[in-house]
Design an enzyme around this catalytic site. Structure first.
Site, PDB file in Angstrom:
ATOM      1  CB  SER A 119      43.997  18.285  16.587  1.00  0.00           C
ATOM      2  OG  SER A 119      43.847  17.949  17.943  1.00  0.00           O
ATOM      3  CG  ASP A 259      49.632  23.178  19.951  1.00  0.00           C
ATOM      4  OD1 ASP A 259      48.575  22.692  20.380  1.00  0.00           O
ATOM      5  OD2 ASP A 259      49.977  23.138  18.752  1.00  0.00           O
ATOM      6  CG  HIS A 286      45.291  22.615  19.493  1.00  0.00           C
ATOM      7  ND1 HIS A 286      46.323  21.699  19.403  1.00  0.00           N
ATOM      8  CD2 HIS A 286      44.163  21.928  19.166  1.00  0.00           C
ATOM      9  CE1 HIS A 286      45.842  20.522  19.043  1.00  0.00           C
ATOM     10  NE2 HIS A 286      44.538  20.630  18.893  1.00  0.00           N
TER      11      HIS A 286
END
Length: 321
Positions: A119, A259, A286
């Protein structure tokens, strides 16, 4: 599953213009040595501590490759600076790049390492890679956007698929400045259950990261915002697309079918990095390291060119051939 040796400590990190001393907390799974290239792991947020990434330590267990995790400045076990809430000129990408470089140097691994960022960590990892550091061998960018405007556009589309009452609550609380309420948190949770982590019950590692995040959201609120999709901080215009051609190391892109980092926000990495591979996890959102843990370990291990650890007996037989 058996465990792997783990050691932890802190490193001094000097920040220009800051009088108080700072510490970066780290944890090493396995043992650092000149013979084995370590994997450095960068957490997301910014400001979401390392706990939710702990399954990546399976790399150390399965392959004997040391894995280094750390809490970035301002969160978790590292120095927290709540007095810097809203200080956008302090919490910068360059600050966290300097912290990473400090860690690599002080652990004595800057000349040979692999890097995995998840991320925000993938955004940070990409920023590190465009500097073309000599010691970086391979890069993994997991669940990350190449542009925050593209991230927000994808999030807006995903929000439109939520139940109408949840959409109404999110929009109303954001407009009225009520993003610190239980009502908003519950509505955010509906989005997260679909697009952050689909495992139920919520894995302990992820729960721990969120618990620690709530203790001090200085970095998250300043750079990102009150949720994964309501971006009000200094990163709202972040974009690395024009510099992606500068990434010259082999790169693995990862995202999940559900995601937040939808395919369109990952696509620029694939389009502009010369030596790149992309793996999309069919049953993940995610956090594929939590949602498809074994497959995640296998995919990353294979990309890094790792071999499974051999038992002492197997190693002896191989040596006799």
């Amino acid at each position: 599953m058996s465990s792997v040796k783990a050691t932890e400590g802190t490193l001094d990190f000097s920040v220009q213009g800051l009088e108080r001393p700072c510490k970066t907390w780290y944890k090493i799974f396995g043992s650092l040595s000149e013979e084995v290239r370590p994997l450095i792991v960068l957490h997301g947020g910014p400001g979401v501590p390392h706990h939710y990434l702990l399954p990546i330590a399976d790399i150390a267990l399965e392959y004997g490759t040391p894995v280094v995790m750390y809490d970035q400045l301002g969160c978790g076990n590292s120095t927290r600076l709540p007095e810097k809430l809203g200080a956008g000129d302090f919490w910068t990408v360059d600050l966290f790049l300097s912290e990473l470089e400090n860690l690599l140097a002080k652990l004595g691994i800057k000349h040979d390492y692999d890097l995995l960022g998840q991320s925000w960590g993938g955004m940070l990892g990409a920023c590190h890679a465009i500097r073309q550091p000599k010691g970086l061998h391979k890069l993994v960018i997991a669940d990350s956007p190449a542009s925050m405007k593209m991230w927000v556009a994808a999030a807006d589309r995903l929000r439109e698929q939520l139940p109408p009452d949840i959409q109404e609550t999110l929009t109303r609380c954001e407009k009225e400045g009520q993003t610190d309420t239980e009502e908003y948190e519950k509505a955010v949770g509906v989005y997260y259950d679909r697009h952050l982590c689909r495992v139920k019950p919520t894995p302990d590692e992820l729960k721990k990261s969120f618990e620690v995040l709530k203790e001090d959201m200085t970095v998250m609120l300043t750079m990102n915002g009150p949720s994964e999709f309501f971006i009000t901080g200094t990163l709202k215009n972040w974009d690395i697309i024009k510099d992606l051609h500068k990434i010259i190391v082999p790169t693995l892109l990862i995202n999940g079918r559900y995601d937040e980092a939808q395919d369109e926000v990952v696509q620029p990495f694939f389009d502009h990095i010369a030596n790149v591979k992309w793996v999309r996890f069919a049953d993940s959102s995610h956090t594929p390291q939590l949602e498809e843990r074994d497959e995640f370990t296998r995919v990353v291990g294979q990309f890094l060119g790792l071999s499974h650890k051999q038992s002492p007996q197997t190693s002896t037989k191989a040596a006799k051939r």
